[in-house]
Design a protein around this motif. Structure first.
Motif, PDB file in Angstrom:
ATOM      1  N   ALA A   1       2.354  16.789 -12.702  1.00  0.00           N
ATOM      2  CA  ALA A   1       2.212  17.722 -11.528  1.00  0.00           C
ATOM      3  C   ALA A   1       4.040  17.702 -11.184  1.00  0.00           C
ATOM      4  CB  ALA A   1       1.441  17.361 -10.621  1.00  0.00           C
ATOM      5  N   ARG A   2       3.835  18.104  -9.790  1.00  0.00           N
ATOM      6  CA  ARG A   2       5.374  17.657  -9.572  1.00  0.00           C
ATOM      7  C   ARG A   2       5.490  16.351  -9.206  1.00  0.00           C
ATOM      8  NH1 ARG A   2       7.085  22.461  -4.888  1.00  0.00           N
ATOM      9  NH2 ARG A   2       9.175  20.799  -5.071  1.00  0.00           N
ATOM     10  N   SER A   3       4.636  15.311  -8.579  1.00  0.00           N
ATOM     11  CA  SER A   3       4.648  14.436  -8.762  1.00  0.00           C
ATOM     12  C   SER A   3       3.628  13.387  -8.086  1.00  0.00           C
ATOM     13  CB  SER A   3       5.339  13.893  -6.882  1.00  0.00           C
ATOM     14  OG  SER A   3       4.950  14.386  -6.011  1.00  0.00           O
ATOM     15  N   ALA A   4       3.096  12.294  -8.806  1.00  0.00           N
ATOM     16  CA  ALA A   4       1.839  11.377  -9.118  1.00  0.00           C
ATOM     17  C   ALA A   4       1.931  10.323  -8.249  1.00  0.00           C
ATOM     18  CB  ALA A   4       1.380  12.302 -10.263  1.00  0.00           C
ATOM     19  N   GLU A   5       0.919   9.449  -8.392  1.00  0.00           N
ATOM     20  CA  GLU A   5       1.175   8.309  -8.585  1.00  0.00           C
ATOM     21  C   GLU A   5      -0.024   7.667  -9.863  1.00  0.00           C
ATOM     22  OE1 GLU A   5       1.402   6.912  -3.848  1.00  0.00           O
ATOM     23  OE2 GLU A   5      -0.401   7.660  -4.357  1.00  0.00           O
ATOM     24  N   GLY A   6       0.689   6.908 -10.582  1.00  0.00           N
ATOM     25  CA  GLY A   6      -0.567   6.439 -11.418  1.00  0.00           C
ATOM     26  C   GLY A   6      -1.836   5.040 -11.190  1.00  0.00           C
ATOM     27  N   PHE A   7      -2.764   5.331 -11.886  1.00  0.00           N
ATOM     28  CA  PHE A   7      -3.829   3.984 -11.666  1.00  0.00           C
ATOM     29  C   PHE A   7      -4.111   4.101 -12.843  1.00  0.00           C
ATOM     30  CE2 PHE A   7      -3.214   6.094  -8.102  1.00  0.00           C
ATOM     31  CZ  PHE A   7      -3.322   5.062  -6.918  1.00  0.00           C
ATOM     32  N   VAL A   8      -5.141   2.567 -12.897  1.00  0.00           N
ATOM     33  CA  VAL A   8      -5.975   2.493 -14.080  1.00  0.00           C
ATOM     34  C   VAL A   8      -7.024   2.322 -13.701  1.00  0.00           C
ATOM     35  CG1 VAL A   8      -6.687   0.597 -15.869  1.00  0.00           C
ATOM     36  CG2 VAL A   8      -4.184   1.299 -15.902  1.00  0.00           C
TER      37      VAL A   8
ATOM     38  N   ALA B   1       1.154  -1.338   0.087  1.00  0.00           N
ATOM     39  CA  ALA B   1      -0.418   0.115  -0.289  1.00  0.00           C
ATOM     40  C   ALA B   1       1.310   1.246  -0.253  1.00  0.00           C
ATOM     41  CB  ALA B   1      -0.910   0.199   1.059  1.00  0.00           C
ATOM     42  N   ASP B   2       1.991   1.205   0.740  1.00  0.00           N
ATOM     43  CA  ASP B   2       2.837   2.789   0.754  1.00  0.00           C
ATOM     44  C   ASP B   2       3.342   2.824  -0.627  1.00  0.00           C
ATOM     45  OD1 ASP B   2       3.193   1.952   4.359  1.00  0.00           O
ATOM     46  OD2 ASP B   2       2.969   0.683   3.510  1.00  0.00           O
ATOM     47  N   VAL B   3       4.250   1.729  -1.008  1.00  0.00           N
ATOM     48  CA  VAL B   3       4.952   1.936  -2.380  1.00  0.00           C
ATOM     49  C   VAL B   3       3.686   2.084  -3.127  1.00  0.00           C
ATOM     50  CG1 VAL B   3       6.111   0.384  -3.837  1.00  0.00           C
ATOM     51  CG2 VAL B   3       6.733   0.419  -1.519  1.00  0.00           C
ATOM     52  N   PHE B   4       2.610   1.510  -3.854  1.00  0.00           N
ATOM     53  CA  PHE B   4       1.780   1.683  -4.596  1.00  0.00           C
ATOM     54  C   PHE B   4       1.328   2.856  -4.546  1.00  0.00           C
ATOM     55  CE2 PHE B   4       3.020  -2.363  -5.326  1.00  0.00           C
ATOM     56  CZ  PHE B   4       4.120  -2.513  -6.026  1.00  0.00           C
ATOM     57  N   CYS B   5       0.361   3.291  -3.865  1.00  0.00           N
ATOM     58  CA  CYS B   5      -0.095   4.095  -2.991  1.00  0.00           C
ATOM     59  C   CYS B   5      -0.483   4.769  -1.774  1.00  0.00           C
ATOM     60  CB  CYS B   5      -1.909   4.055  -3.751  1.00  0.00           C
ATOM     61  SG  CYS B   5      -2.545   2.071  -2.178  1.00  0.00           S
ATOM     62  N   GLY B   6       0.758   5.173  -1.486  1.00  0.00           N
ATOM     63  CA  GLY B   6       1.007   5.769  -0.228  1.00  0.00           C
ATOM     64  C   GLY B   6       0.071   7.210  -0.257  1.00  0.00           C
ATOM     65  N   GLY B   7       1.055   8.247  -1.279  1.00  0.00           N
ATOM     66  CA  GLY B   7       1.043   9.135  -1.303  1.00  0.00           C
ATOM     67  C   GLY B   7      -0.978   9.547  -1.743  1.00  0.00           C
ATOM     68  N   THR B   8      -1.417   9.271  -1.916  1.00  0.00           N
ATOM     69  CA  THR B   8      -3.406   9.113  -2.154  1.00  0.00           C
ATOM     70  C   THR B   8      -3.581   8.554  -1.772  1.00  0.00           C
ATOM     71  OG1 THR B   8      -2.925   8.482  -4.680  1.00  0.00           O
ATOM     72  CG2 THR B   8      -4.870   7.625  -4.132  1.00  0.00           C
ATOM     73  N   ILE B   9      -3.008   7.464  -0.679  1.00  0.00           N
ATOM     74  CA  ILE B   9      -3.704   7.292   0.743  1.00  0.00           C
ATOM     75  C   ILE B   9      -3.581   8.293   2.155  1.00  0.00           C
ATOM     76  CG2 ILE B   9      -4.068   5.611   2.758  1.00  0.00           C
ATOM     77  CD1 ILE B   9      -2.803   3.427   0.981  1.00  0.00           C
ATOM     78  N   ALA B  10      -2.706   9.168   1.870  1.00  0.00           N
ATOM     79  CA  ALA B  10      -2.304  10.286   2.845  1.00  0.00           C
ATOM     80  C   ALA B  10      -2.865  11.685   2.305  1.00  0.00           C
ATOM     81  CB  ALA B  10      -0.959  10.548   2.742  1.00  0.00           C
ATOM     82  N   LYS B  11      -3.317  11.649   0.860  1.00  0.00           N
ATOM     83  CA  LYS B  11      -3.647  12.893   0.678  1.00  0.00           C
ATOM     84  C   LYS B  11      -5.647  12.742   0.864  1.00  0.00           C
ATOM     85  CE  LYS B  11      -4.546  15.931  -3.780  1.00  0.00           C
ATOM     86  NZ  LYS B  11      -3.936  15.215  -5.065  1.00  0.00           N
TER      87      LYS B  11
END
Length: 234
Positions: free
Chosen positions: A216-223, A13-23
């Motif tokens: 954006a400056r940084s992002a996480e990607g999804f399908v 979870a942290d590696v793949f979508c940790g930023g999205t979770i925190a947001k």
């Protein structure tokens, strides 16, 4: 909004979508992280599976707290041995119904790790069945809006939507560092999972690349299972 994150192992979870979770957690959404296994194969030859599982569970709880997750839970699947079966699919239906999420995040179907592939298929099929009233489980039917899949560079995963995590990247890194046992293990086993060489630097670079694609400056990607594009996952 309620978000259910279903991952195969602690640290996924942290590696793949940790930023999205925190947001999402910061804006007040309920984000629950459910781990299929305790990652008991993720240890060195001198470790027992039981001891590794205990350590990894605590690391996942600590990292979940950093991200602001509402709940960190564990199912009873065995690391490296998650299989697709009718029994396991019904169990996943019950998990989805128990949390009654608006959104589900999970692994992309094409992945080097067999546990990731099995988890993706179980979650996808259970998502469909969770809304069917004649499928009887311990919890009432529910109807999540969408599934968002995350993936690894070793697969054919190509994101079609991005979540801006500017301001959350360092929180994500801090959460990943809670998995102290795995940082050492994964670096040592870089020949197996090459993307974990220089783990933190590699993730920073990946999120910066995704950020450029998303403006954006940084992002996480999804399908997404159902196509959509927005700042948050709903």
């Amino acid at each position: 909004m309620d978000i259910l994150v279903v991952v195969a192992h602690p640290d996924d979870a942290d590696v793949f979508c940790g930023g999205t979770i925190a947001k999402h957690a910061e804006r007040g959404d309920e984000v629950s992280i459910v781990h299929m296994t305790r990652g008991e194969y993720g240890g060195l030859r001198t470790d027992s599976q039981e001891a590794v599982g205990r350590v990894r569970e605590q690391e996942a709880r600590d990292s979940g707290a950093v991200l602001g997750a509402s709940e960190v839970a564990f199912l009873e699947f065995k690391d490296g041995r998650i299989t697709y079966s009718l029994e396991n699919r019904v169990e996943m239906v019950d998990v989805i119904r128990e949390y009654d999420p608006d959104i589900i995040l999970t692994h992309y179907k094409d992945d080097l790790h067999p546990d990731h592939r099995a988890t993706s298929r179980l979650v996808t099929d259970a998502y469909y069945m969770a809304s069917l009233p004649l499928v009887e489980t311990d919890f009432e039917p529910c109807d999540p809006d969408n599934i968002y899949y995350f993936g690894k560079p070793t697969s054919e995963f190509t994101p079609s939507m991005f979540i801006d995590i500017d301001g959350y990247l360092e929180q994500k890194v801090t959460a990943i560092k809670k998995h102290e046992s795995q940082v050492e293990f994964l670096v040592e086993h870089g020949g197996i999972d090459a993307e974990f060489d220089n783990l933190i630097d590699g993730l920073r670079a990946e999120n910066l690349v995704f950020g450029k694609q998303a403006g954006a400056r940084s992002a996480e990607g999804f399908v997404p299972l159902h196509e959509s594009a927005q700042e948050f996952l709903g």
